[in-house]
Design an enzyme around this catalytic site. Structure first.
Site, PDB file in Angstrom:
ATOM      1  N   CYS A   1       0.825  -1.201   0.000  1.00 38.59           N
ATOM      2  CA  CYS A   1       0.000   0.000   0.000  1.00 38.59           C
ATOM      3  C   CYS A   1       0.868   1.265   0.000  1.00 38.59           C
ATOM      4  CB  CYS A   1      -0.983  -0.037   1.166  1.00 38.59           C
ATOM      5  SG  CYS A   1      -2.413   1.009   0.851  1.00 38.59           S
TER       6      CYS A   1
ATOM      7  N   HIS B   1      -3.524  -4.733   0.272  1.00 38.23           N
ATOM      8  CA  HIS B   1      -2.846  -5.331   1.430  1.00 38.23           C
ATOM      9  C   HIS B   1      -2.918  -6.858   1.345  1.00 38.23           C
ATOM     10  CE1 HIS B   1      -2.302  -1.719   3.943  1.00 38.23           C
ATOM     11  NE2 HIS B   1      -3.369  -1.280   3.313  1.00 38.23           N
TER      12      HIS B   1
ATOM     13  N   GLU C   1      -1.389  -8.991   2.926  1.00 39.00           N
ATOM     14  CA  GLU C   1      -1.228  -9.639   4.236  1.00 39.00           C
ATOM     15  C   GLU C   1      -2.549 -10.083   4.846  1.00 39.00           C
ATOM     16  OE1 GLU C   1      -0.602  -6.442   3.574  1.00 39.00           O
ATOM     17  OE2 GLU C   1      -1.123  -5.097   5.210  1.00 39.00           O
TER      18      GLU C   1
HETATM   19  N1  GLN Z   1      -1.763   6.760   3.018  1.00 37.87           N
HETATM   20  C1  GLN Z   1      -1.977   6.059   1.813  1.00 37.87           C
HETATM   21  C2  GLN Z   1      -3.389   6.263   1.283  1.00 37.87           C
HETATM   22  O1  GLN Z   1      -4.269   6.644   1.973  1.00 37.87           O
HETATM   23  C3  GLN Z   1      -1.701   4.579   1.988  1.00 37.87           C
HETATM   24  C4  GLN Z   1      -2.637   3.915   2.930  1.00 37.87           C
HETATM   25  C5  GLN Z   1      -2.136   2.575   3.409  1.00 37.87           C
HETATM   26  O2  GLN Z   1      -0.961   2.279   3.362  1.00 37.87           O
HETATM   27  N2  GLN Z   1      -3.030   1.766   3.940  1.00 37.87           N
HETATM   28  O3  GLN Z   1      -3.639   6.034   0.118  1.00 37.87           O
END
Ligand code: GLN
Length: 544
Positions: free
Chosen positions: A390, A519, A521
């Site tokens: 992410c 994600h 994970e």
């Molecule tokens: N801050 C970034 C966003 O909002 C990534 C978010 C994250 O890593 N879950 O897009």
């Protein structure tokens, strides 16, 4: 056909939180699954927040995301991993969520103009939610974990729901108290008194525990088992010893050695059944026989609270690395690296060369980001296996734009809204949410499809050309830079077919350099490790 008699097992905590109530609940679920029952699990979180998305991850732990886009407590992750099943929004409730439904029902006259009361209307809504989750899965057995510890003001309405359910059908409800038995170092003896108090506190809510799971640094011995039994009104065989173990995946076996599952079946009026725990035994064997160490650096901002550093905010990442490492016969060692240190002394980043692989997990905001970007540069240039999750994908794209494409001011608009090179930007709908302070539950959440490009490493790893993964982010890769980035070697290999949003980037000519907007994970399971984590750990092991 006779109506199915569903059974409910409530799990409440005594003495202190953080002693593994979630793992205990998940382990009970695993045991009943292994006995051939249909099982589901709920978590009742006492917070007023409607979901975990707006809670402080340092205090509350990881925000776990379900396929249907709920932002939940990390215990839902434990349940998914132990039950090897996808759960959803019905499996999670908070006090805020429960009250919100009651108030919405009141506003729409569902109570037909009568006075709406805290009791019984709030517990009734809690019960409705529990029954809904049980029905959805057509569960024989439903576990419901109540957050916090007994005796707290906050969870009393959940306990009231337990009391009401037990009153209505006593034979279908069991209560498990997961408590802590300390061994004070100056005494060197395990003490039962705090648990006796917890049991009393539970009694004063009109409930008696059927089973006590005695968490502690060591085994529950006979004298203390008997003491607990007498003072807490629980049969001695229902006082379960739950000492600290090397891996949480040993817990189902530890419980089953003591017949916990069958004892609960007896309490619920069901016949005993044998359980097939072979896959758990095999897993534990694998964990213990893993010898070769694989050292992974997890680089992020420092997540400390007072003098303590907590890694709970990334529990799914930790578990996913473990699952993959064990699968490859390796012993995972993860170090938590504070990227802010590189900002004051950029020489330090070279220490990362000692690791076999680097992960940058999800994150928000500006703190530590420049340090993370230095770490990613090192991983790219020194060909250290890199996995960006992410934010880790977004920052890898920024690093590439800056140092390969020469766009030195490239950034995400999350950090620099006026950057001339917004490699990561925000779509108009999300910008409106931010402008209007609509933060709760408005990110891009839950499962989305992703089409994988032919010839990519990622596609090879998945063994499929279409996947579905879970998201939690507000910002996106800016498609204006897509071709430029792709041509220069950071290949766009995964795209959402409906929206054309970039989901995966992958570096050419590198042993493993993958960034995912999602994600992965969240979908790794001990019995079914995630393909990308498998590929990452494999590459890390090759580096040695
Ligand atoms: N801050 C970034 C966003 O909002 C990534 C978010 C994250 O890593 N879950 O897009």
């Amino acid at each position: 056909m006779a109506k199915k008699q569903r059974k409910y097992i409530f799990v409440v905590g005594g003495v202190l939180s953080g002693v593994g109530k979630g793992v205990a609940t998940a382990s009970l679920g695993a045991i009943f699954s292994a006995k051939g029952f249909r099982v589901t699990a709920l978590k009742a979180d006492p917070y007023i927040n409607v979901d975990a998305g707006t809670m402080n991850p340092i205090e509350h732990g990881e925000v776990f995301v379900t396929d249907d886009g709920d932002e939940t407590d990390q215990d839902i992750g434990n349940y998914e991993r132990f039950l090897n099943a996808d759960l959803g929004s019905v499996n999670y409730m908070t006090t805020g969520r429960v009250y919100l439904s009651v108030i919405e029902d009141e506003r729409s006259m569902k109570y037909k103009g009568r006075c709406v009361q805290v009791v019984p209307d709030v517990p009734n809504e809690i019960i409705r939610r529990i029954e809904e989750a049980a029905q959805k899965r057509d569960a024989d057995i439903t576990t419901i974990e109540i957050g916090g510890t007994v005796g707290e003001y906050e969870n009393i309405l959940f306990l009231e729901a337990v009391r009401m359910m037990k009153l209505k059908s006593p034979g279908d409800v069991a209560v498990v108290l997961v408590s802590y038995l300390p061994v004070p170092s100056h005494l060197g003896e395990m003490k039962t008194k705090p648990t006796q108090h917890a049991s009393r506190a539970l009694n004063s809510a009109g409930i008696a525990a059927d089973i006590i799971i005695a968490r502690g640094p060591s085994e529950l011995d006979r004298p203390r088992r008997e003491k607990l039994a007498i003072f807490c009104g629980v049969r001695p065989e229902n006082c379960i010893s739950a000492p600290d173990v090397a891996s949480i995946y040993e817990v189902p076996l530890k419980f089953e050695e003591q017949e916990t599952g069958n004892n609960l079946l007896k309490i619920l009026g069901l016949k005993r059944r044998s359980s097939n725990l072979k896959q758990w035994q095999d897993l534990v064997k694998k964990i213990h026989s893993a010898e070769k160490q694989v050292n992974i650096a997890v680089v992020g901002k420092y997540f400390g609270t007072g003098k303590y550093t907590l890694s709970d905010s990334y529990i799914s990442v930790i578990e996913a690395v473990k699952h993959a490492a064990w699968h490859h016969g390796a012993k995972p060692v993860m170090d938590w690296i504070d990227s802010e240190a590189y900002e004051s002394n950029s020489e330090l980043v070279h220490d990362l060369s000692a690791y076999s692989g680097i992960i940058v997990p999800g994150g928000f905001g500006h703190r530590g980001v420049e340090g993370i970007i230095q770490a990613i540069r090192l991983a790219r240039e020194k060909k250290i296996p890199y996995f960006g999750l992410c934010y880790g994908m977004q920052l890898a794209s920024i690093e590439f734009a800056r140092n390969v494409l020469g766009k030195h001011q490239a950034n995400t608009v999350e950090i620099d809204p006026k950057t001339p090179y917004p490699i990561i930007h925000i779509n108009p709908r999300q910008a409106k949410n931010v402008r209007e302070n609509r933060y709760g539950g408005t990110m891009r959440l839950g499962a989305y499809d992703c089409a994988l490009k032919k010839g990519s490493w990622t596609r090879k790893a998945y063994g499929s050309d279409k996947i579905s993964e879970r998201h939690r982010h507000r910002y996106e890769f800016n498609n204006e830079y897509r071709e430029m980035v792709d041509h220069a070697g950071l290949r766009i290999v995964g795209v959402n077919p409906e929206t054309d949003l970039v989901e995966i980037v992958e570096l050419k000519d590198h042993p493993f350099f993958v960034g995912t907007q999602f994600h992965p994970e969240f979908k790794s399971r001990p019995m079914n490790p995630h393909p990308l984590f498998l590929a990452f750990v494999h590459a890390a092991m090759k580096r040695g």
